[in-house]
Design a protein around this motif. Structure first.
Motif, PDB file in Angstrom:
ATOM      1  N   GLY A  15       0.791  -1.221   0.000  1.00 50.44           N
ATOM      2  CA  GLY A  15       0.000   0.000   0.000  1.00 50.44           C
ATOM      3  C   GLY A  15       0.826   1.274   0.000  1.00 50.44           C
ATOM      4  O   GLY A  15       0.283   2.372   0.043  1.00 50.44           O
ATOM      5  N   GLY A  26       2.413   2.387  -2.373  1.00 51.18           N
ATOM      6  CA  GLY A  26       2.300   3.025  -3.676  1.00 51.18           C
ATOM      7  C   GLY A  26       3.517   2.821  -4.565  1.00 51.18           C
ATOM      8  O   GLY A  26       4.013   3.753  -5.200  1.00 51.18           O
ATOM      9  N   LYS A  27       3.958   1.593  -4.665  1.00 52.24           N
ATOM     10  CA  LYS A  27       5.112   1.304  -5.516  1.00 52.24           C
ATOM     11  C   LYS A  27       4.723   1.317  -6.990  1.00 52.24           C
ATOM     12  O   LYS A  27       5.514   1.709  -7.848  1.00 52.24           O
ATOM     13  CB  LYS A  27       5.709  -0.066  -5.148  1.00 52.24           C
ATOM     14  CG  LYS A  27       6.299  -0.107  -3.755  1.00 52.24           C
ATOM     15  CD  LYS A  27       6.932  -1.441  -3.436  1.00 52.24           C
ATOM     16  CE  LYS A  27       5.930  -2.563  -3.324  1.00 52.24           C
ATOM     17  NZ  LYS A  27       5.016  -2.443  -2.184  1.00 52.24           N
ATOM     18  N   VAL A  63       2.733   3.108  -8.788  1.00 51.76           N
ATOM     19  CA  VAL A  63       2.737   4.382  -9.502  1.00 51.76           C
ATOM     20  C   VAL A  63       4.175   4.864  -9.726  1.00 51.76           C
ATOM     21  O   VAL A  63       4.494   5.454 -10.761  1.00 51.76           O
ATOM     22  CB  VAL A  63       1.859   5.431  -8.771  1.00 51.76           C
ATOM     23  CG1 VAL A  63       2.482   5.871  -7.469  1.00 51.76           C
ATOM     24  CG2 VAL A  63       1.588   6.618  -9.667  1.00 51.76           C
ATOM     25  N   PRO A  74       0.780   6.555   2.104  1.00 53.10           N
ATOM     26  CA  PRO A  74       0.097   7.794   1.762  1.00 53.10           C
ATOM     27  C   PRO A  74      -0.731   8.263   2.954  1.00 53.10           C
ATOM     28  O   PRO A  74      -1.301   7.447   3.673  1.00 53.10           O
ATOM     29  CB  PRO A  74      -0.818   7.388   0.602  1.00 53.10           C
ATOM     30  CG  PRO A  74      -0.159   6.215  -0.015  1.00 53.10           C
ATOM     31  CD  PRO A  74       0.521   5.496   1.108  1.00 53.10           C
ATOM     32  N   ARG A  81      -4.557   7.380   5.421  1.00 51.02           N
ATOM     33  CA  ARG A  81      -4.928   5.987   5.660  1.00 51.02           C
ATOM     34  C   ARG A  81      -5.254   5.799   7.132  1.00 51.02           C
ATOM     35  O   ARG A  81      -4.527   6.264   8.001  1.00 51.02           O
ATOM     36  CB  ARG A  81      -3.765   5.063   5.302  1.00 51.02           C
ATOM     37  CG  ARG A  81      -3.431   5.032   3.849  1.00 51.02           C
ATOM     38  CD  ARG A  81      -4.212   3.958   3.113  1.00 51.02           C
ATOM     39  NE  ARG A  81      -4.148   4.204   1.674  1.00 51.02           N
ATOM     40  CZ  ARG A  81      -3.136   3.833   0.908  1.00 51.02           C
ATOM     41  NH1 ARG A  81      -2.125   3.204   1.432  1.00 51.02           N
ATOM     42  NH2 ARG A  81      -3.142   4.101  -0.372  1.00 51.02           N
TER      43      ARG A  81
END
Ligand code: ADP
Ligand code: MG
Length: 668
Positions: free
Chosen positions: A278, A280-281, A283, A427, A430
């Motif tokens: 989660g 965000g790898k 992107v 991010p 959360r």
């Protein structure tokens, strides 16, 4: 060094076959079959009822008798002025060796009243004195300890062992010689001997490992020619980033900067991007692919499962929707005709980015100009598979992604051939996932919790353990739980997902869950990676103690992906302390550190999934300091070019040459 073992004295075809079974095919491999423990032959005090070891002299000729099918040998020894009875079962052949006056070591249970030792072991003490420590090896039934020790000695004496490390390292760390190390690991006399041998062997093992890693890195950095620098406009990349529905976290921005910089360098990128589930790898990888495409190169993105590939495809299609670049998905379920067309488009350069599974590395897949490769969940692919994909282009930039974060220093040392980018934060916005541990008896309560979430319109995962011994049992477990829940909760829509299902069936179930046609998915670990359903807020793991912490942490990452408070319930049959850390933190780096330092790498990295070699003597956790020292020594040796020129390093060059890790051009 391959020679047939049977030509060694004392080894016939039968023994050779047993050795082969043990994975030993050469003399050198035999020497590298290390003892797992040593038996201590130091004399002990004579304590009634205890196991004792004494050295005495035979006082009376042995007598042998047979009693109810058992052979019994009786003798007496003199020990510290006392005469002790000694009884041994089924070892009558010893009688001939035990002559009055000869020194023997006797070990066994001592009976003070009868002054008697019921011996498990009687050995003659030779002129050289008794070997006080005896190596023990894991041996199959067909191989006796005595025979194996004999073979080991014969081989040790027949083989020439020279130092491989340069002299100055022996001096620097006061390491014993290589030959001595092998002698002492197999035939030690004292614990100090073993210590010295292990110290040398660990260093050698870690040093050679680092040497290979650094040389891979070094060669990689030196093969790329000028002109392979990827040219793209930063403004365009920035515009792409600005259009994202969120701002990048600091960690993401940093990783992006590192990747873009790599793309511009004349060397091929070889980078590990690690970050929690989660974080965000994807992107970050996508931005890399975008820059790569801007520079006029094709990109490939390989995921370990179809589900994951499918999801990446959806995500990237969206990201690239208003770009000029074409994105496609290739898996083993891609229809033949589509596949054929895709292959043609890849070969002609029409397709810019391809996402897929192992299907991407098939022989008939050719790229017009592949420039960048990403492997997601890199540990799930073998080194070879990653290499094959990379070789689909020339001087390809490689980004490997891993959701099993390990401490950065360790990552650098362990994956010595890669650079490392780490995303440490999630991010913002959360919600923390609330994690609770429950006993099996509390199952009904756990189900109640789930039901109240389901009633509020949320969705849930119920995960069953992987049962190592049998994939069959796995499926059965999940199926039973599924049926049980269906009977119990008829008002909810429950689906089943397991590894034995056809992939389109799996996809159907997942799609149904995504569209909220299903409330609950009961699953084996197939959902571990990849499913992204923000409305799912409950993760129940049944028999949670059967999972590694890293894996549980990954599973937990399936929830908490949307705006709702999410929960993870870990259910176990017995209380398991180690699961507590999951309740305490959601920081994957902390969890993996804990796992590493309390349980060691085997458990942490899972079963041979990490791409790490099997170390024979060293343990990368316990011996991490040595690993670091060895890494520095290797680096220094390369930087000073001593490795390539000094006579002291000649053996290392031979070693590298055998591993094809030395270009002739590098030798000065
Ligand atoms: P992982 O690192 O586990 O592969 P993903 O790349 O799947 O994580 O990202 C998880 C989710 O977070 C995705 O839905 C993605 O769109 C979202 N995401 C990624 N980066 C950010 C960010 N900076 N802010 C908010 N959401 C983000
Ligand atoms: Mg991911």
């Amino acid at each position: 060094m391959s020679e047939q073992l049977r030509y060694i004295p004392g080894i016939g075809p039968k023994v050779e076959a047993t050795l082969l079974e043990m994975g030993i095919t050469s003399r050198f491999e035999l020497l590298n079959y290390f003892p797992t423990r040593y038996r201590d032959y130091e004399e002990t005090e004579r304590i009634d009822g205890e196991k004792v070891t004494v050295i005495g002299s035979v006082f009376r000729d042995p007598r042998t008798v047979r009693l109810r099918g058992k052979q019994i040998l009786k003798t007496q020894i003199q020990h510290n002025g006392d005469v002790l009875e000694v009884v041994v079962f089924n070892r009558n052949y010893l009688a001939a060796q035990l002559q009055v006056g000869s020194e023997v070591l006797v070990s066994g249970k001592y009976d003070e009243k009868q002054r008697k030792i019921t011996a498990q072991e009687i050995r003659l003490v030779s002129d050289k004195g008794v070997d006080t420590l005896v190596a023990h090896y894991p041996l199959p039934p067909g191989m006796s300890k005595a025979r194996f020790a004999k073979i080991m000695l014969a081989v040790f004496e027949s083989i020439e062992i020279q130092n491989i490390l340069p002299e100055y390292l022996h001096e620097k760390y006061r390491l014993i010689g290589r030959k001595d190390a092998y002698r002492l690991i197999h035939f030690p006399e004292t614990y100090e001997d073993i210590e010295q041998a292990r110290r040398y062997l660990k260093y050698e093992e870690l040093f050679l490992f680092q040497l290979q890693m650094r040389m891979l890195h070094y060669m990689n950095a030196n093969v790329a020619a000028a002109g392979d620098i990827k040219a793209f406009e930063y403004e365009q990349v920035d515009a792409f980033i600005a259009k994202l529905p969120f701002t990048l976290t600091d960690g993401q921005a940093q990783a992006v900067a590192e990747i873009l910089n790599d793309l511009e360098q004349p060397q091929a990128m070889n980078r590990l991007l690690q970050g929690d589930v989660g974080s965000g790898k994807t992107v970050v990888g996508a931005i890399g692919l975008y820059a790569n495409a801007l520079a006029g190169y094709q990109g490939a993105f390989m995921a370990p499962t179809e589900i994951l590939a499918e999801q990446h495809y959806e995500g990237l299609s969206e990201l690239f929707a208003d770009s000029q670049f074409q994105v496609a998905l290739l898996t083993s379920s891609t229809p033949k005709r589509e596949r054929k067309q895709m292959l043609a488009e890849l070969a002609s350069g029409l397709l810019d980015i391809i996402i897929g599974t192992h299907a991407l590395i098939q022989d008939d897949i050719h790229f017009a100009h592949l420039g960048m490769v990403i492997t997601d969940e890199q540990h799930r692919f073998g080194v070879e598979q990653r290499r094959v994909l990379r070789l689909k282009g020339e001087r390809v930039d490689v980004l490997s992604m891993s959701a099993t974060p390990i401490p950065r220093t360790m990552a650098i040392s362990v994956f010595g051939d890669m650079d490392v980018s780490s995303i440490r934060e999630l991010p913002s916005g959360r919600k923390q996932i609330q994690t609770e541990l429950y006993m099996e008896e509390q199952w009904d309560f756990v189900v109640e919790q789930m039901v109240s979430e389901l009633k509020a319109g949320r969705q849930a995962y119920v995960v069953c353990p992987l049962i190592e011994e049998s994939e069959h049992l796995d499926v059965q477990n999940a199926t039973e739980l599924y049926e049980h829940l269906r009977a119990e909760l008829p008002e909810f829509r429950i689906g089943l997902l397991h590894g034995k299902q056809k992939s389109d069936m799996k996809q159907e179930t997942i799609d149904a869950f995504k569209d909220h046609q299903l409330d609950v998915i009961v699953s084996t670990t197939v959902i571990e990676v990849g499913v992204n359903v923000p409305n799912a807020t409950i993760m129940i793991v049944y028999d949670a103690d059967r999972f590694g912490l890293a894996q549980l942490h990954q599973l937990r990452g399936r929830v908490g992906r949307g705006q709702y408070q999410s929960y993870c319930y870990l259910v176990t049959k017995t209380k398991k302390e180690r699961l507590q850390i999951l309740a305490e933190t959601t920081d994957g780096f902390r969890i993996s550190e804990y796992d590493l330092f309390t349980r060691g790498p085997g458990d942490f990295f899972g079963h041979k999934q990490s791409g790490l070699p099997d170390f024979k003597v060293a343990n990368i956790v316990e011996d991490f300091k040595i690993l670091e020292v060895a890494r520095d020594d290797v680096q220094q040796m390369i930087a000073s070019r001593e490795l390539f020129s000094s006579a002291d390093c000649a053996r290392l060059r031979e070693y590298l040459d055998r591993k094809s890790l030395l270009n002739k051009g590098q030798v000065d």
